[in-house]
Design a protein around this motif. Structure first.
Motif, PDB file in Angstrom:
ATOM      1  N   ILE A  91      35.831  47.782  37.211  1.00 29.33           N
ATOM      2  CA  ILE A  91      36.871  47.687  36.185  1.00 29.33           C
ATOM      3  C   ILE A  91      36.321  48.035  34.798  1.00 29.33           C
ATOM      4  CG2 ILE A  91      38.641  46.184  35.165  1.00 29.33           C
ATOM      5  CD1 ILE A  91      38.924  46.874  38.237  1.00 29.33           C
ATOM      6  N   ASP A  92      35.082  47.597  34.504  1.00 29.12           N
ATOM      7  CA  ASP A  92      34.510  47.865  33.184  1.00 29.12           C
ATOM      8  C   ASP A  92      34.339  49.356  32.934  1.00 29.12           C
ATOM      9  OD1 ASP A  92      34.430  45.177  32.506  1.00 29.12           O
ATOM     10  OD2 ASP A  92      32.388  44.906  33.279  1.00 29.12           O
ATOM     11  N   GLU A  93      33.833  50.083  33.931  1.00 29.52           N
ATOM     12  CA  GLU A  93      33.653  51.528  33.778  1.00 29.52           C
ATOM     13  C   GLU A  93      35.016  52.224  33.672  1.00 29.52           C
ATOM     14  OE1 GLU A  93      31.480  54.923  33.097  1.00 29.52           O
ATOM     15  OE2 GLU A  93      30.701  52.893  33.254  1.00 29.52           O
ATOM     16  N   ALA A  94      35.991  51.776  34.472  1.00 24.78           N
ATOM     17  CA  ALA A  94      37.344  52.339  34.396  1.00 24.78           C
ATOM     18  C   ALA A  94      37.922  52.124  33.003  1.00 24.78           C
ATOM     19  CB  ALA A  94      38.246  51.699  35.458  1.00 24.78           C
ATOM     20  N   ASN A  95      37.725  50.926  32.456  1.00 21.43           N
ATOM     21  CA  ASN A  95      38.244  50.612  31.129  1.00 21.43           C
ATOM     22  C   ASN A  95      37.565  51.469  30.057  1.00 21.43           C
ATOM     23  OD1 ASN A  95      40.001  49.018  29.434  1.00 21.43           O
ATOM     24  ND2 ASN A  95      38.152  48.003  28.699  1.00 21.43           N
ATOM     25  N   PHE A  96      36.249  51.680  30.202  1.00 18.63           N
ATOM     26  CA  PHE A  96      35.509  52.514  29.255  1.00 18.63           C
ATOM     27  C   PHE A  96      36.103  53.932  29.207  1.00 18.63           C
ATOM     28  CE2 PHE A  96      32.059  55.566  28.462  1.00 18.63           C
ATOM     29  CZ  PHE A  96      31.680  55.179  27.188  1.00 18.63           C
ATOM     30  N   LEU A 116      47.860  52.879  34.474  1.00 22.56           N
ATOM     31  CA  LEU A 116      46.474  52.481  34.752  1.00 22.56           C
ATOM     32  C   LEU A 116      46.014  51.446  33.732  1.00 22.56           C
ATOM     33  CD1 LEU A 116      43.906  52.785  36.431  1.00 22.56           C
ATOM     34  CD2 LEU A 116      43.229  54.668  34.918  1.00 22.56           C
ATOM     35  N   LYS A 117      46.403  51.605  32.473  1.00 23.59           N
ATOM     36  CA  LYS A 117      46.040  50.636  31.435  1.00 23.59           C
ATOM     37  C   LYS A 117      46.576  49.252  31.797  1.00 23.59           C
ATOM     38  CE  LYS A 117      46.337  49.734  26.436  1.00 23.59           C
ATOM     39  NZ  LYS A 117      45.889  48.393  26.661  1.00 23.59           N
ATOM     40  N   LYS A 118      47.822  49.179  32.236  1.00 19.86           N
ATOM     41  CA  LYS A 118      48.402  47.888  32.643  1.00 19.86           C
ATOM     42  C   LYS A 118      47.610  47.281  33.790  1.00 19.86           C
ATOM     43  CE  LYS A 118      53.078  49.205  31.390  1.00 19.86           C
ATOM     44  NZ  LYS A 118      54.277  49.824  31.940  1.00 19.86           N
ATOM     45  N   ARG A 119      47.254  48.106  34.766  1.00 20.01           N
ATOM     46  CA  ARG A 119      46.519  47.613  35.936  1.00 20.01           C
ATOM     47  C   ARG A 119      45.122  47.126  35.544  1.00 20.01           C
ATOM     48  NH1 ARG A 119      46.861  52.442  39.852  1.00 20.01           N
ATOM     49  NH2 ARG A 119      45.847  51.072  41.334  1.00 20.01           N
ATOM     50  N   ILE A 120      44.451  47.865  34.641  1.00 18.99           N
ATOM     51  CA  ILE A 120      43.121  47.454  34.185  1.00 18.99           C
ATOM     52  C   ILE A 120      43.220  46.174  33.365  1.00 18.99           C
ATOM     53  CG2 ILE A 120      41.228  48.055  32.623  1.00 18.99           C
ATOM     54  CD1 ILE A 120      41.518  50.966  33.613  1.00 18.99           C
ATOM     55  N   ASP A 121      44.178  46.136  32.428  1.00 19.54           N
ATOM     56  CA  ASP A 121      44.336  44.949  31.576  1.00 19.54           C
ATOM     57  C   ASP A 121      44.578  43.694  32.418  1.00 19.54           C
ATOM     58  OD1 ASP A 121      43.961  46.510  29.347  1.00 19.54           O
ATOM     59  OD2 ASP A 121      46.074  46.545  28.752  1.00 19.54           O
ATOM     60  N   ALA A 122      45.291  43.851  33.523  1.00 21.92           N
ATOM     61  CA  ALA A 122      45.587  42.710  34.399  1.00 21.92           C
ATOM     62  C   ALA A 122      44.325  42.199  35.092  1.00 21.92           C
ATOM     63  CB  ALA A 122      46.631  43.088  35.442  1.00 21.92           C
ATOM     64  N   ARG A 123      43.311  43.028  35.198  1.00 18.09           N
ATOM     65  CA  ARG A 123      42.089  42.651  35.899  1.00 18.09           C
ATOM     66  C   ARG A 123      40.965  42.223  34.954  1.00 18.09           C
ATOM     67  NH1 ARG A 123      41.786  45.501  40.923  1.00 18.09           N
ATOM     68  NH2 ARG A 123      39.815  44.465  41.298  1.00 18.09           N
ATOM     69  N   LEU A 124      41.149  42.449  33.649  1.00 14.65           N
ATOM     70  CA  LEU A 124      40.088  42.092  32.684  1.00 14.65           C
ATOM     71  C   LEU A 124      40.169  40.641  32.288  1.00 14.65           C
ATOM     72  CD1 LEU A 124      39.999  45.218  30.347  1.00 14.65           C
ATOM     73  CD2 LEU A 124      38.305  44.536  32.032  1.00 14.65           C
TER      74      LEU A 124
END
Length: 124
Positions: A91-96, A116-124
């Motif tokens: 998730i961290d690399e995806a967010n970067f 994708l931003k919503k999906r990443i934000d939900a996992r951070l």
């Protein structure tokens, strides 16, 4: 959290059904919306399925729901890499990579990036 096998099976069945409807829909907005509904159900059960995400993009594009913002080739590569990292659980690399994409303010208007931003934000 990992999806249980019954949810994964149901998601796959919904996705397959949506694909069949999409393939035969032509320009019928009724059929395209039916396929979109099935895809959305499948993604609720298995949010990490890139094939289903791609099908959703195709359906929305055919429905005219996508914005007119077009990603550059380099941004498209970044988005693909970010999705791959996300699906692999990094998730961290995806967010970067996502943050790099969002350096261009137009990119937030691209549905696949905002999803994708919503999906990443939900996992951070």
């Amino acid at each position: 959290k990992p999806a249980d096998n019954s949810a994964l099976t149901k998601a796959k069945n919904l996705s397959n059904q949506a694909q069949r409807i999409f393939n035969s829909a032509g320009t019928s907005s009724e059929k395209l919306n039916e396929a979109l509904s099935l895809v959305n159900q499948a993604l609720k059960l298995n949010p990490n399925n890139s094939e289903t995400e791609l099908l959703k993009d195709k359906i929305e594009s055919k429905l005219g729901a996508s914005t007119t913002v077009v990603l550059s080739a380099s941004d498209q590569i970044l988005l693909t890499r970010a999705r791959n990292y996300f699906q692999a659980g990094n998730i961290d690399e995806a967010n970067f990579l996502l943050l790099q994409l969002l350096q261009n303010p137009q990119n937030i208007k691209v549905k696949s990036i905002s999803d994708l931003k919503k999906r990443i934000d939900a996992r951070l």
